[in-house]
Design an enzyme around this catalytic site. Structure first.
Site: not given
Ligand code: CAO
Length: 556
Positions: A352, A528-530
């Protein structure tokens, strides 16, 4: 009667290598060089061939056990050199060997050079040179074949040039010899352990002298007496086929295995639960390649569903006949283009992405850079904004460890990196390449200017080595010399963040009293928002902008 115990020879330093296949059973008559077992390390599968002709008395290992150099594999009785008959003994008889016979039992790798010189000869032998470790690239394309049958090649001489998605690389001969067969041609696909050529290599194998009366040279043409070649034995302690190194896998000729597949293919088959005996090989000499395993699985699934496998569930974009609307020219995609597309797509689908934008005021940095131009010329380097950007990113990464990470695929762990390696996207005719500058935090601006120019040029000339494109923590993609006010770069997985740099613009900036013309550099940070939360990314980005605005901070 001589009973021998065959042990695992030198396997290039690999320990605890798994037995994946046993090729003989007690009672089998084996020829010299006939495979006894197949071992598989994380880098290569290798056959352990018999150093003698004889009859198998006992198999001392089973599939699935792990072995290291010196571990006993098989007990066998040597063929009688005079009559070439074999005397059989049972496994029990071997266990009960009387001392005088037991003294005849030898463990091959433990031979001293002296023993070898009395009992063995070095012979010329045909060997297959295979594709070495290609730095993780699954499929490489042969773009040039540099040798032909009959060529005498030196150790290190290029045999073929292959091209992966990231680089072209020359594969050198691991030893000198004469080419007897060329197994690849331009356009062929290859992977680690794919055979390239067969070559006759002097002194490649150690074989027993059959008897005092029978001259080894007669028995094995081209043999070199070990007594005259102590040096050669000394150079290759425990010399026994196969000669396999993880970087230069060498397969023996006379392949007799029913399954002809490299370790990556075997691993994939194990993961998918595929019995390789049921898969037809499409590679050279019916070698099994990954695609064979994949299409086997697909066929099985299709058999169940009776139609095309839907895959990810994303509806495909239908093909259009563009020629209906005007002239077209259809060109094949280059291998690099296809693989870059697949990598970018994989990254974009898996991560994401969040992209944050900002402008860094680099007016002072630019003044300083311009003031250093004469100095740069004297040093023979070009000082562009890129080294400053790399240095500032390294400093910001050191301060913000949250961005110097990778997520592990198990979804359970995150890796914090203690080093700062930064990739730079380079646009080349063949496609996008990302060479990696190692330890950026430890290098000065001149070092970085020299290294980036060198890597960019070699990327364009397709001369980068695979290791020069590995190990990145973060990437900088600069379109500054091209244009644009901003873009959303795609993260170079397994990294978790990438900086996009657009073209410097002079903008009116309010200083509290009036508008001032300032040199503003548009930056975009995708993450990467994870792995990274917005606050950490924002802090990193603000610090980065601050360092570029006042490069004295890079000294702190
Ligand atoms: N704004 C304005 N000018 C810039 C600039 C910027 N952000 N960045 C560089 N420039 C200038 C340089 O200063 C140089 O001008 P001078 O000679 O007057 O100093 C000129 O542009 C050319 O620079 P360069 O391209 O030779 O060198 P570089 O260090 O800036 O970049 C490299 C090197 C390899 C990154 C670049 O050549 C390149 O390939 N960029 C494309 C990367 C890419 O494709 N990214 C997209 C990936 S995602 O699809």
């Amino acid at each position: 009667m001589t009973t021998v115990t065959i042990s695992v020879p030198d396997i290039g330093g690999a320990d605890d290598v798994e037995v994946i296949e046993i090729c003989v059973v007690p009672g089998d008559r084996v020829e010299l060089e006939q495979p006894l077992i197949v071992l598989e390390s994380d880098k290569a599968s290798m056959e352990i061939p018999s150093p003698f002709a004889g009859e198998v008395v006992a198999v001392l290992v089973e599939e699935g056990v792990s072995l290291s150099e010196g571990d006993a594999i098989i007990t066998m009785i040597l063929v009688d050199a005079e009559s070439t008959s074999v005397e059989s003994v049972s496994t029990d008889e071997v266990a009960e060997l009387p001392p005088e016979v037991a003294s005849e039992v030898i463990s091959v790798p433990e031979q001293t050079p002296e023993l070898a010189s009395d009992s063995f000869s070095l012979v010329a032998e045909e060997q297959i040179v295979a594709v070495p470790d290609t730095g993780g690239a699954d499929n490489v394309e042969v773009i040039e074949v540099c040798v032909a049958i009959g060529d005498e090649v030196e150790e290190g001489q290029s045999l073929v040039v292959v091209e992966s998605d990231k680089a072209s690389m020359e594969i050198p001969a691991p030893f000198a010899g004469t080419v007897t067969e060329v197994l690849l041609k331009e356009g062929d696909q290859a992977e680690e352990a794919t055979p390239i050529i067969k070559m006759m290599v002097a002194g490649a194998a150690l074989v027993p002298k059959l008897s005092a009366g029978a001259e080894s040279e007669e028995a094995t043409p081209g043999a070199i007496d070990v007594a005259d070649k102590e040096e050669a034995v000394g150079e290759r302690p425990g010399i026994l086929p196969p000669i396999i190194s993880p970087r230069s896998p060498v397969l023996k000729t006379d392949e007799k295995r029913s399954i002809y597949a490299g370790p990556a293919v075997r691993k994939l088959a194990r993961e998918l639960g595929v019995d390789l005996n049921r898969v037809k090989g499409s590679g050279p000499k019916s070698r099994l390649v990954k695609e064979d395993v994949q299409s086997f699985v697909q066929k099985v699934l299709n058999g169940a569903s009776g139609g095309r496998v839907a895959g990810s569930g994303i509806p495909p974009i239908p093909d259009v006949d563009f020629s209906k609307f005007g002239d077209v020219d259809i060109q094949p995609l280059t291998k690099m283009h296809k693989l870059t597309a697949a990598n970018l797509h994989r990254s974009w689908l898996n991560m994401p992405h969040v992209t944050q934008f900002d402008d860094a005021d680099i007016s002072d940095m630019e003044d300083f850079r311009q003031s250093m131009k004469a100095d740069a010329e004297r040093r023979g380097v070009k000082l562009t904004p890129l080294p400053f950007l790399l240095k500032a990113c390294a400093a910001a990464l050191l301060d913000n460890q949250a961005l110097n990470v990778s997520l592990m695929s198990d979804g359970e762990n995150i890796v914090f990196k203690k080093y700062i390696n930064i990739g730079m996207a380079v646009a080349t005719k063949a496609g996008l390449m990302v060479p990696v500058i190692k330890d950026v935090d430890k290098k000065n601006l001149w070092d970085l200017a020299t290294e980036t120019a060198d890597l960019a040029q070699r990327a364009k000339d397709r001369k980068l080595r695979p290791d020069e494109m590995q190990g990145g923590c973060f990437t900088v993609s600069s379109l500054g010399n091209i244009g644009g006010t901003g873009f959303t770069p795609i993260i170079n997985a397994p990294e978790v963040a990438i900086l996009g740099v657009s073209k410097l613009m002079v903008k009116p900036m309010w200083d509290g009293e009036s508008f001032q013309p300032r040199k503003m550099l548009p930056l975009s940070l995708s993450y990467d928002h994870r792995a990274i939360n917005g606050a950490d990314a924002g802090k990193f980005f603000t610090e980065l902008g601050g360092m570029l605005a006042d490069i004295r901070k890079l000294l702190l």
